[in-house]
Scaffold this active site. Structure first.
Site, PDB file in Angstrom:
ATOM      1  N   LYS A  33     -17.578  41.067 -27.176  1.00 27.40           N
ATOM      2  CA  LYS A  33     -16.584  40.007 -27.023  1.00 27.40           C
ATOM      3  C   LYS A  33     -16.895  38.797 -27.900  1.00 27.40           C
ATOM      4  CE  LYS A  33     -18.515  37.798 -22.864  1.00 27.40           C
ATOM      5  NZ  LYS A  33     -18.826  36.517 -23.487  1.00 27.40           N
ATOM      6  N   THR A  34     -18.172  38.476 -28.108  1.00 23.91           N
ATOM      7  CA  THR A  34     -18.509  37.341 -28.976  1.00 23.91           C
ATOM      8  C   THR A  34     -18.042  37.609 -30.398  1.00 23.91           C
ATOM      9  OG1 THR A  34     -20.443  36.835 -27.612  1.00 23.91           O
ATOM     10  CG2 THR A  34     -20.368  35.869 -29.810  1.00 23.91           C
ATOM     11  N   ASP A 216     -14.210  31.288 -23.182  1.00 20.14           N
ATOM     12  CA  ASP A 216     -15.083  32.437 -22.950  1.00 20.14           C
ATOM     13  C   ASP A 216     -15.520  32.435 -21.487  1.00 20.14           C
ATOM     14  OD1 ASP A 216     -16.597  34.665 -23.541  1.00 20.14           O
ATOM     15  OD2 ASP A 216     -18.331  33.520 -24.216  1.00 20.14           O
ATOM     16  N   GLU A 217     -15.820  33.606 -20.948  1.00 17.61           N
ATOM     17  CA  GLU A 217     -16.258  33.751 -19.546  1.00 17.61           C
ATOM     18  C   GLU A 217     -15.260  33.091 -18.582  1.00 17.61           C
ATOM     19  OE1 GLU A 217     -18.548  35.719 -19.078  1.00 17.61           O
ATOM     20  OE2 GLU A 217     -20.088  35.582 -20.617  1.00 17.61           O
ATOM     21  N   GLN A 247     -17.903  40.485 -13.647  1.00 16.82           N
ATOM     22  CA  GLN A 247     -19.093  39.684 -13.928  1.00 16.82           C
ATOM     23  C   GLN A 247     -18.956  38.254 -13.418  1.00 16.82           C
ATOM     24  OE1 GLN A 247     -21.107  40.581 -17.842  1.00 16.82           O
ATOM     25  NE2 GLN A 247     -19.184  41.626 -18.277  1.00 16.82           N
ATOM     26  N   ARG A 600     -27.572  44.369 -18.256  1.00 14.59           N
ATOM     27  CA  ARG A 600     -28.378  43.663 -19.272  1.00 14.59           C
ATOM     28  C   ARG A 600     -29.290  44.647 -19.998  1.00 14.59           C
ATOM     29  NH1 ARG A 600     -25.035  40.444 -19.984  1.00 14.59           N
ATOM     30  NH2 ARG A 600     -23.934  41.791 -18.535  1.00 14.59           N
TER      31      ARG A 600
END
Length: 782
Positions: A33-34, A216-217, A247, A600
């Site tokens: 996504k980044t 973002d997020e 998340q 992670r």
């Protein structure tokens, strides 16, 4: 253009090339996504969008820095605004400070500053803390700000006793902040959201200037953040949000999952893109994570997949106790290093709470393994650093009373608590800052001549420091250290600790000032430096360049990745946390927290639990987390002790009625019904609802009662406080936990049990009264 879209998947390219109109990107873990966000910004620039028309909002400085670095490779030197929500609001408030009653040089209180200000406000409001602790009051006010509730509205709505107390403190606290020309962390969002709501011309101006907002997020936004981005996307609804409902792990601090779940309702013309390919983890790790999260109802359905090579099975391991767990993990890390399979930097150990890292630290130190703890004691919270920063705050903002109270007698200059109390009383009566009151010390009749002289000396020192306010930050800080003789003070009073050399920390702060001057040769200022320090994020201290094992909480792990991951203490009452088990939404958030921890891991993952665990001096028998029953055994290697074989036996054991069907492969919910349709009707096994059901009797290393009290009859006939005296509302003291209030009492005689909420950390613990070391302070009677 080719460089921007090259090597993107179809879904990524679809998101990158969308410019005008609302956009929702559902991005699974490790889905790039980044990369999508930065490539989308580069594409917009290539299509003629001006860089100052774009703002990309993140939740951590680390994420913003990564975005900036990637964008510079695609479109060098473009002044696109990229940073955290709080930094964005802080900078906008500098421009519009007068709209909310502040000056441009306002200060941002950190947590300890806010705590000090809250205590002062509670005292000024004249409220009793018998029904609500300062922490509860602060939490209630923080929640109100996150929901954009003003002091006036809170006073009208307050129902519970604790809320009523907070409602009385709230306006006093806000008034004192304004008088100090300061804001707390929540105010950055609260003031700016209110500013946009109450000033249409400002809202319209910012909407026209920033035509393209990217968040973002987005699943972690609260109501205030939601209101801000909505207000700036009215005339130009080019709002693009990226996130993953699976998340969302910050509900406890105000994040509202509905913001992302309802985005398509807020913007009916939205384009929705799902990023489902995972580039981070092995298929086995991803399968375990996917099977777990499918048990949640409030989510956006997606099919996670990866083209990465197969890796090792996920390990699920049982240990006798937490100490064996720590030693075995340290041995495993050492063994993999010796075998040349990994380096220290490849390993991360995640836990639900910081207290669980202590045994791990000991085990790693004993084996000479280097490690770092993230989200522990932050550098900027160390006493000597806080002292010098307080001086800088006061130089920048003479109204900063909290800073003045910290430094007025540091280093010691014979200004005691009595003098400070009289100074504060005078300042409150005159409604002036305490520094101004110090200048007028001769007018304070209750103060001795000697105290007045000491205050005058401090004001003289302050004025010398203030003259250096426009110098470089390095020069100012060195001048401050010299003028206050702070190093001599540390040498005289400081005690060098194993993990903290105070003088070295002062040197490190000076180094930070040098670096700030280097990075801001033209626009650097004391105000900007203090703002940067105040907005440091938890994970900003993470150093991926150091070759060290990383220990952190699951919350702090968000946004990071490691080749090899241990998730420890996956146990009932820890994960899920005991406070969440009676609330379906909180329980789902706990499941999402474990999902974040699992995802992670890149190559290797171990989940573990222990039979017994020492917490705050008590050794408790624990049971495995309910979440472990939801994991696919086919993708896991289960390593258990012989005594608990029934838990993971391949064949059902009808003689073991409390196995709660963990012996069978768990079935995921129906995929067609994954979208949230309303109340979750899933049944949680009864064993999780009652902490006393089917739990083995705790084994303790130390008796919790005197050896003279051996039997139930002895207990009942002893000269101890009668067990019947303990009842709901009684105030007690425990040698480990401190003071607390009994919230529930059950059982009779030696089996009489009490649930106690402790004031210090608001934790709830359950004790068998006959054996607990409790001192009865107040029976709670009329």
């Amino acid at each position: 253009m080719d460089a921007i879209t090259k090597n993107l998947t179809a879904a990524q390219a679809e998101a990158v090339t969308h410019i005008d109109g609302p956009l929702l990107i559902i991005a699974g873990p490790g889905s790039g996504k980044t990369r999508v966000v930065t490539h989308r910004v580069a594409h917009m620039l290539s299509q003629g969008v001006r860089p100052w028309q774009i703002a990309a909002l993140t939740f951590t400085n680390k994420a913003a820095e990564e975005m900036r670095t990637r964008l510079d490779l695609l479109a060098p030197g473009q002044p696109v605004w990229m940073g955290t929500f709080h930094r964005f609001c802080a900078q906008q408030l500098r421009r519009y400070a007068s709209y909310v009653g502040l000056a441009e040089n306002y200060s941002i209180y950190d947590m300890s500053d806010s705590k000090s200000a809250m205590k002062r406000a509670i005292q000024a409001a004249g409220v009793s803390t018998s029904h609500a602790t300062p922490e509860q009051i602060a939490s209630a006010i923080s929640n109100a700000k996150n929901r954009l509730i003003t002091p006036e509205i809170m006073q009208q709505q307050s129902g519970r006793a604790s809320d009523s107390v907070a409602a009385r403190v709230y306006p006093v606290y806000q008034q004192q902040l304004l008088l100090a020309n300061a804001v707390d962390f929540d105010d950055l969002l609260y003031h700016f959201a209110c500013l946009l709501r109450e000033n249409p011309e400002v809202r319209s101006e910012l909407d026209a200037k920033l035509k393209y907002i990217m968040v973002d997020e987005y699943q972690d936004t609260n109501l205030a953040q939601y209101a801000i981005v909505r207000a700036m996307s009215v005339d130009h609804p080019n709002l693009a949000v990226t996130g993953d409902p699976d998340q969302s792990i910050y509900g406890w601090r105000g994040a509202d999952l509905n913001n992302i779940l309802d985005f398509e309702k807020d913007y009916p013309s939205v384009k929705t893109v799902r990023l489902e390919q995972n580039y981070r983890s092995t298929p086995n790790i991803l399968a375990v994570a996917d099977q777990l999260i499918r048990h949640n109802r409030r989510r956006k359905a997606k099919e996670l997949y990866t083209e990465n090579a197969d890796g090792d099975n996920v390990i699920l391991r049982q240990y006798e106790d937490g100490y064996q767990e720590a030693d075995a993990i340290a041995d495993e890390i050492a063994a993999q290093m010796i075998a040349g399979q990994a380096e220290p930097r490849d390993f991360a150990i995640f836990c639900r709470m910081n207290a669980l890292t202590r045994s791990l630290e000991h085990a790693l130190r004993n084996r000479g393994l280097p490690y770092q703890i993230i989200n522990g004691v932050e550098f900027y919270q160390r006493k000597e650093v806080k002292d010098l920063l307080a001086y800088l705050h006061l130089i920048n903002n003479p109204s900063h009373d909290v800073a003045l109270q910290r430094v007025i007698n540091t280093p010691t200059r014979s200004i005691g608590a009595t003098t400070v109390g009289r100074l504060q009383a005078f300042a409150d009566a005159e409604r002036i800052p305490m520094l101004e009151a110090a200048r007028r010390a001769s007018e304070i009749d209750t103060m001795s001549k000697r105290a007045q002289t000491m205050l005058k000396s401090f004001v003289t020192l302050y004025d010398r420091l203030r003259k250096k306010a426009t110098a470089s930050l390095e020069d100012l800080l060195r001048f401050l250290v010299e003028e206050t003789k702070y190093i001599e003070f540390l040498e005289r009073t400081g005690v060098e600790k194993e993990d903290s050399n105070p003088i070295a920390n002062v040197d490190e702060l000076v180094s930070a000032a040098v670096e700030f001057d280097r990075m801001h040769p033209d626009d650097g200022s004391l105000e900007a430096f203090l703002e940067q320090v105040a907005l440091v994020s938890d994970t900003d201290k993470f150093e991926d360049s150091g070759n060290r094992v990383t220990l952190m909480t699951l919350h702090a792990a968000k946004g990071l990745e490691f080749p090899r991951v241990f998730v420890i203490a996956v146990e009932d009452d820890l994960l899920p946390h005991y406070r969440s088990k009676q609330d379906d939404q909180q329980l789902e958030e706990e499941r999402r927290l474990l999902f974040v921890g699992i995802t992670r891991a890149q190559q290797w993952l171990q989940l573990s639990y222990a039979k017994r665990r020492s917490m705050r001096g008590d050794i408790r028998v624990v049971i495995p987390s309910m979440f472990l029953s939801e994991l696919p055994r086919a993708d896991m290697n289960v390593i258990e002790s012989q005594t608990d074989r029934d838990f993971f036996d391949d064949g059902a054991d009808e003689s073991y009625p409390d196995s709660w069907d963990l012996v069978q492969e768990p079935s995921p919910p129906e995929q067609a019904e994954q979208e949230y349709k309303g109340d979750d009707t899933s049944v949680i096994p009864e064993i999780y609802r009652d902490p006393f059901v089917s739990k083995p009797k705790p084994k303790r290393t130390k008796p919790t009662i005197t050896t003279a009290l051996q039997t139930a009859s002895d207990l009942l006939s002893s000269d101890r406080v009668p067990l019947g005296a303990y009842r709901e509302g009684s105030v007690v003291r425990h040698p480990e936990y401190g003071d607390g209030t009994i919230t529930e009492v059950t059982g009779r005689g030696p089996k009489r049990t009490a649930k106690i909420r402790f004031s210090e950390d608001q934790s709830e613990q359950t004790f068998r009264l006959a054996f607990a070391k409790l001192e009865l302070l107040d029976t709670g009677g009329d």
